[in-house]
Design a protein around this motif. Structure first.
Motif: not given
Length: 456
Positions: A429-448
């Protein structure tokens, strides 16, 4: 006149003196008792030579010479003694390093006592886990070991869902314990006295899967049993049916399974007569079924039928506090199984806790079994832990390595790509990815979207 050697011998178990290059000038007569080396053989020789031969680890003299300061460590000797060692630099009148004095005290018995105290602590944790588990069931003997809050939530939800007949799917990486949890759910359910049938859809050849699942009538095909055979699904009647690796089921059989779930009936191969069936269905997968539906590899109607209640088991690396508890549990299991008395040295626990365990609990179980059966002594030391576990621990502290030149932006993109892809594999999930990478959820969604789904 005072015998200084006798004085030192009364204070320390071992005294070892080298010059500024690490060559031995003096060592206590009891050196052989602890290290298995004749002290006379060491005089004039570099101490590193004996370290490389495996008489002790780690080395301390050369660290003192290199750092030019006092160093303390715990050494393990060839004779499996544990020594607390303090290395002290010696300076001449001009302030130059002239040698090193190592003083050692045997702490083997103290370590064993600490080990026993730690075992009491771990046993207390296991007892607490067992009490938590027992609240949800009074029957069965499946052992669900947990200590983390995330797994406690999984266990509580599993006990609640066990009381209803809704279909449920267990999600998680390979080896996290989906099979154990499925059996636990069955034992917490009102169906505990009825059959629990575990079917691995990926382990049965596709040509045999239909007849194994649904059974067949006599003469249904060449080689069939003359009296016919009841299928595994029918054997689970009134009990629990656990379909592991459901993503491996062929599309043609998915249609028949859907009929079983919708109509509560089963039709054996070679028969036109349906039989009523009553099962609680639990499925499990480590695949992305939603993606398989989009790709046409899994039926959408079956997906929604089995995906009524999803329950995700987190990977072991996200619940590291359970690693020492699981280690202790498996140590007891395999020590009893092989009639061996084995304990794990305290220094082994941090090494095993820092490892990522890509194979999760199953890999941990296999490693502990390997340590139990291959250890020659009752106390298992870090030297016996597989090298690949040590290697990951070392590389984890070395950071990113560069082995060739490239454009700076290309290098940054490559690091980002690898980080995002690994985070997606572990967290989904992008929420958990954002927490792991220390970035925002929208940023994680774009990078995924950029690095996982489009492969740009």
């Amino acid at each position: 006149m005072i015998d200084f050697e006798a004085v030192l011998g009364s204070i320390y178990d071992i005294v070892h003196v080298t010059d500024a290059e690490g060559r031995t000038l003096y060592c206590s007569p009891k050196y052989g008792e602890y290290f298995g080396i004749d002290p006379k053989e060491m005089i004039g020789k570099p101490i590193e030579e004996f370290y490389r031969l495996g008489y002790f680890a780690p080395t301390i003299t050369m660290r003192v010479i290199r750092d030019k300061k006092k160093v303390q460590t715990i050494q393990t000797t060839l004779r499996n003694r544990r020594l607390f060692v303090e290395g002290t630099p010696i300076w001449d009148q001009d302030g130059n390093l002239s040698g090193v004095v190592n003083t050692s005290i045997d702490i083997t018995e103290q370590e064993q006592l600490q080990q026993e105290l730690n075992e009491v602590k771990y046993i207390g944790t296991l007892f607490q886990s067992e009490m938590t588990k027992e609240k949800g069931r009074q029957k069965g003997n499946t052992c669900l070991i947990y200590r983390s809050q995330s797994m406690q939530q999984v266990a509580v939800m599993a006990e609640k869902l066990a009381q209803v007949d809704s279909s449920m799917i267990l999600l998680g990486e390979s080896g996290v314990g989906k099979g154990v949890l499925a059996k636990y759910i069955h034992e917490c359910s009102p169906r505990v006295d009825k059959p629990f049938v575990h079917i691995n859809c990926g382990a049965i050849p596709e040509t045999l899967l239909e007849s194994e699942l649904f059974g067949y009538e006599k003469g249904a095909f060449t080689g069939a049993d003359k009296d016919g055979k009841a299928g595994l699904i029918e054997k689970a009647n009134r009990g629990t049916l656990f379909l592991d690796e459901i993503g491996e089921m062929p599309l043609a059989l998915q249609v028949k399974l859907l009929t079983v779930l919708q109509d509560k009936t089963i039709t054996p191969v070679g028969s036109s007569v349906s039989r009523e069936i009553d099962v609680k269905l639990i499925t499990a997968t480590n695949k992305n079924l939603r993606k398989m539906v989009r790709e046409g590899k899994f039926r959408e109607d079956l997906y929604y039928r089995i995906h009524v209640v999803p329950l995700e088991i987190p990977p072991l690396r996200e619940r590291r506090e359970e690693i020492p508890v699981l280690i202790h549990y498996f140590l007891n299991v395999f020590s009893q199984k092989y009639c061996l008395e084995r304990k794990l040295s305290d220094v082994c626990y941090p090494i095993l806790e820092e490892y990522d365990w890509p194979g999760n609990v199953r890999e941990l179980e296999n490693v502990v079994e390997r340590l139990v059966v291959t250890s020659h002594d009752s106390l298992i030391t870090p030297a016996q832990i597989p090298r690949y576990i040590h290697n990951q621990q070392s590389s984890a502290h070395n950071g990113v390595k560069v082995d060739r030149l490239m454009q700076m932006q290309d290098a940054m993109d490559e690091v980002e790509r690898q980080l995002v892809q690994r985070a997606f594999e572990q967290h989904k999930t992008t929420t958990r990815i954002a927490e792991a990478l220390g970035i925002s959820q929208p940023s994680a969604s774009r990078k995924v979207r950029k690095w996982v789904f489009t492969g740009e």
